[in-house]
Enzyme design. Structure first.
Site, PDB file in Angstrom:
ATOM      1  N   VAL A 154       0.866  -1.190   0.000  1.00 38.08           N
ATOM      2  CA  VAL A 154       0.000   0.000   0.000  1.00 38.08           C
ATOM      3  C   VAL A 154       0.901   1.238   0.000  1.00 38.08           C
ATOM      4  CG1 VAL A 154      -1.782   1.287   1.233  1.00 38.08           C
ATOM      5  CG2 VAL A 154      -1.848  -1.214   1.234  1.00 38.08           C
ATOM      6  N   HIS A 187       3.037   3.551   6.408  1.00 36.83           N
ATOM      7  CA  HIS A 187       2.346   2.999   7.587  1.00 36.83           C
ATOM      8  C   HIS A 187       3.339   2.209   8.422  1.00 36.83           C
ATOM      9  CE1 HIS A 187       1.905   0.427   4.051  1.00 36.83           C
ATOM     10  NE2 HIS A 187       2.024  -0.626   4.867  1.00 36.83           N
ATOM     11  N   ILE A 188       3.141   2.282   9.716  1.00 39.57           N
ATOM     12  CA  ILE A 188       3.946   1.515  10.663  1.00 39.57           C
ATOM     13  C   ILE A 188       3.115   0.313  11.091  1.00 39.57           C
ATOM     14  CG2 ILE A 188       5.022   1.520  12.941  1.00 39.57           C
ATOM     15  CD1 ILE A 188       5.415   4.538  12.647  1.00 39.57           C
TER      16      ILE A 188
HETATM   17  P1  5GP Z   1       2.445  -3.327   3.451  1.00 37.18           P
HETATM   18  O1  5GP Z   1       2.461  -4.686   2.783  1.00 37.18           O
HETATM   19  O2  5GP Z   1       2.248  -2.239   2.423  1.00 37.18           O
HETATM   20  O3  5GP Z   1       3.566  -3.079   4.388  1.00 37.18           O
HETATM   21  O4  5GP Z   1       1.173  -3.355   4.400  1.00 37.18           O
HETATM   22  C1  5GP Z   1      -0.118  -3.080   3.973  1.00 37.18           C
HETATM   23  C2  5GP Z   1      -1.024  -3.680   5.002  1.00 37.18           C
HETATM   24  O5  5GP Z   1      -2.310  -3.129   4.823  1.00 37.18           O
HETATM   25  C3  5GP Z   1      -1.166  -5.185   4.897  1.00 37.18           C
HETATM   26  O6  5GP Z   1      -0.751  -5.807   6.113  1.00 37.18           O
HETATM   27  C4  5GP Z   1      -2.645  -5.398   4.598  1.00 37.18           C
HETATM   28  O7  5GP Z   1      -3.177  -6.534   5.219  1.00 37.18           O
HETATM   29  C5  5GP Z   1      -3.263  -4.112   5.099  1.00 37.18           C
HETATM   30  N1  5GP Z   1      -4.473  -3.737   4.383  1.00 37.18           N
HETATM   31  C6  5GP Z   1      -4.637  -3.718   3.032  1.00 37.18           C
HETATM   32  N2  5GP Z   1      -5.872  -3.285   2.725  1.00 37.18           N
HETATM   33  C7  5GP Z   1      -6.493  -3.030   3.920  1.00 37.18           C
HETATM   34  C8  5GP Z   1      -7.798  -2.544   4.240  1.00 37.18           C
HETATM   35  O8  5GP Z   1      -8.653  -2.274   3.372  1.00 37.18           O
HETATM   36  N3  5GP Z   1      -8.084  -2.410   5.558  1.00 37.18           N
HETATM   37  C9  5GP Z   1      -7.181  -2.702   6.545  1.00 37.18           C
HETATM   38  N4  5GP Z   1      -7.574  -2.520   7.815  1.00 37.18           N
HETATM   39  N5  5GP Z   1      -5.941  -3.142   6.265  1.00 37.18           N
HETATM   40  C10 5GP Z   1      -5.602  -3.301   4.970  1.00 37.18           C
END
Ligand code: 5GP
Length: 112
Positions: free
Chosen positions: A94, A98-99
């Site tokens: 995403v 984000h942490i």
């Molecule tokens: P990344 O992989 O970018 O570090 O983390 C993105 C995180 O966002 C993932 O752990 C994923 O499960 C979470 N995520 C993706 N879409 C959503 C959503 O619509 N709602 C919530 N609460 N978490 C999400």
């Protein structure tokens, strides 16, 4: 608007567990630990690699928010892990900084 900006604006539902003027904390939709939440700035920085010195105060606020929300979630004594994924090899999915805060079980090191 990014996915996380939509969550902060309550346009997409999420379980919000804490909030400040500049940030929001909500549970991850696909938890990787018994407690797994994200701390996200309301103002979008795409990823930590794009942060600049002008973001220093906000970044400090986000880390302090991660710790205070971890304590609120009962992780203060048992411990927890903080993760920021950056870019393709970092596992970022995403593009809005984000942490991750994960706890409620022992963590392994090194991560895979
Ligand atoms: P990344 O992989 O970018 O570090 O983390 C993105 C995180 O966002 C993932 O752990 C994923 O499960 C979470 N995520 C993706 N879409 C959503 C959503 O619509 N709602 C919530 N609460 N978490 C999400």
């Amino acid at each position: 608007m990014t996915l996380f900006e939509k969550i902060a604006a309550r346009k997409i539902p999420a379980e919000i567990i804490a909030e400040g003027t500049e940030w929001i904390a909500f549970r991850d939709i696909a938890p990787q630990a018994p407690v797994h939440f994200l701390v996200v700035p309301k103002h979008c920085i795409p990823r930590i690699n794009e942060a600049t010195a002008s973001d220093a105060e906000l970044l400090g606020t986000l880390l302090a928010a991660a710790a205070s929300t971890a304590r609120q979630e009962g992780l203060g004594d048992s411990g927890y892990r903080i993760v920021i994924n950056n870019g393709t090899d970092g596992g970022e999915t995403v593009p809005h900084l984000h942490i991750h805060v994960l706890g409620g079980r022992p963590m392994k090191w090194p991560p895979g």
